[in-house]
Design an enzyme around this catalytic site. Structure first.
Site, short mmCIF file in Angstrom:
data_model
loop_
_atom_site.label_atom_id
_atom_site.label_comp_id
_atom_site.label_asym_id
_atom_site.label_seq_id
_atom_site.Cartn_x
_atom_site.Cartn_y
_atom_site.Cartn_z
N GLU A 42 -2.11 7.61 2.59
CA GLU A 42 -1.80 6.44 3.43
C GLU A 42 -0.30 6.17 3.54
O GLU A 42 0.14 5.53 4.49
CB GLU A 42 -2.48 5.18 2.86
CG GLU A 42 -3.98 5.17 2.95
CD GLU A 42 -4.49 4.85 4.35
OE1 GLU A 42 -3.74 4.22 5.10
OE2 GLU A 42 -5.63 5.23 4.67
N HIS A 97 15.77 -3.73 -9.85
CA HIS A 97 15.83 -5.11 -9.35
C HIS A 97 14.65 -5.42 -8.42
O HIS A 97 13.83 -6.26 -8.74
CB HIS A 97 17.17 -5.34 -8.63
CG HIS A 97 17.36 -6.74 -8.14
ND1 HIS A 97 18.56 -7.39 -8.12
CD2 HIS A 97 16.47 -7.63 -7.63
CE1 HIS A 97 18.40 -8.62 -7.65
NE2 HIS A 97 17.15 -8.78 -7.33
ZN LIG Z 1 16.09 -10.46 -6.60
#
Ligand SMILES: [Zn+2]
Length: 265
Positions: free
Chosen positions: A169, A210
């Site tokens: 996918e 992050h």
């Molecule tokens: Zn952030």
């Protein structure tokens, strides 16, 4: 009388931000969202604007978006509680040359939009240049994606093709691939313009260790991109084991200096 938060657009925005917390991607103050309002959207929300807008000086690049209005989450807001506090944690702004006006929200103009506002505006300008339908920009911290960035090769071609190879996918959901930046200090600074540069080509940009930026025509599209990346990052982490790299001590010291933190090393 129905309020602004009863409008379908506002309800979808609030539940979408809350979903980031439910998914485990919006801890503490993490996550932000901006949506470029259409003329039809503005006609719906305008009756709820404050009588006097709050003008805020803005010294960053407005990216050719003067006159445009955005629904955008608040700096210091929390997605965990956004359902109960939407009038505090969201707002509507209109961009001017050298300033913006708060038209609604942030506790009647007391709060301010996310500190990632410069990055959001630049990303909107990039996506409008590539696909004018992409009115939405979202940022959050998907757990398995962040884990994958500690293991995988961070070259964006390799990163994209690794995810494509894990599930049939993936190439269908993001055939345009994924942009990957090197680690850098977040917030105001070079990370915004560099993210926007990647967004000229990609709807997804990864910040190693992050999180992710995504863009799309709808909440379903922008969130679906993140779900697909994170699901397959989970598969990658499940079969690839331990971290090989992460934020080093020098980079941690750069972060502490940028945000004026008294972290002890
Ligand atoms: Zn952030």
């Amino acid at each position: 009388m129905a309020g602004i938060l009863d409008l379908p657009l506002m309800r979808e925005a609030v539940t979408s931000c809350h979903y980031f917390w439910e998914a485990g991607w919006g801890e503490c103050h993490a996550g932000n969202m901006s949506y470029l309002l259409s003329d039809a959207d503005i006609a719906e929300v305008e009756p709820f604007f404050m009588a006097q807008p709050v003008r805020v000086p803005f010294g960053y690049d407005t990216a050719g978006l003067v006159g445009k209005s955005f629904l955008i989450t608040r700096t210091g807001g929390q997605f965990r509680t956004i359902v109960e506090r939407a009038e505090r944690d969201m707002g509507i702004i209109r961009v001017n040359e050298g300033s913006y006006d708060i038209l609604w929200g942030y506790d009647n103009g007391v709060g301010r939009p996310t500190s990632e506002l410069p990055a959001h505006l630049l990303c909107h300008a990039s996506r409008l240049g590539s696909n004018p339908g992409n009115r939405l920009v979202m940022h959050t911290h998907p757990t398995y994606l962040n884990a994958m960035t500690t293991i995988a090769d961070l070259d964006e071609k390799s990163f994209t093709e690794t995810l494509w190879s894990l599930n049939s996918e993936c190439i269908l959901v993001f055939p345009d691939g994924i942009g990957v930046l090197p680690w850098m200090v977040c917030g105001e600074g070079e990370i915004g313009p560099l993210t926007a540069k990647k967004m000229e080509r990609y709807r997804i940009v990864v910040w190693p260790y992050h999180g992710i930026f995504s863009s799309g025509d709808s909440f379903d599209e922008a969130i679906g991109l993140i779900e697909t990346v994170d699901k397959n990052a989970h598969v990658y982490v499940a079969v690839n084991g331990k971290p090989k790299h992460c934020i080093n001590e020098g980079q941690l010291k750069d972060l502490a200096a940028h945000f004026g933190l008294s972290a002890a090393f």
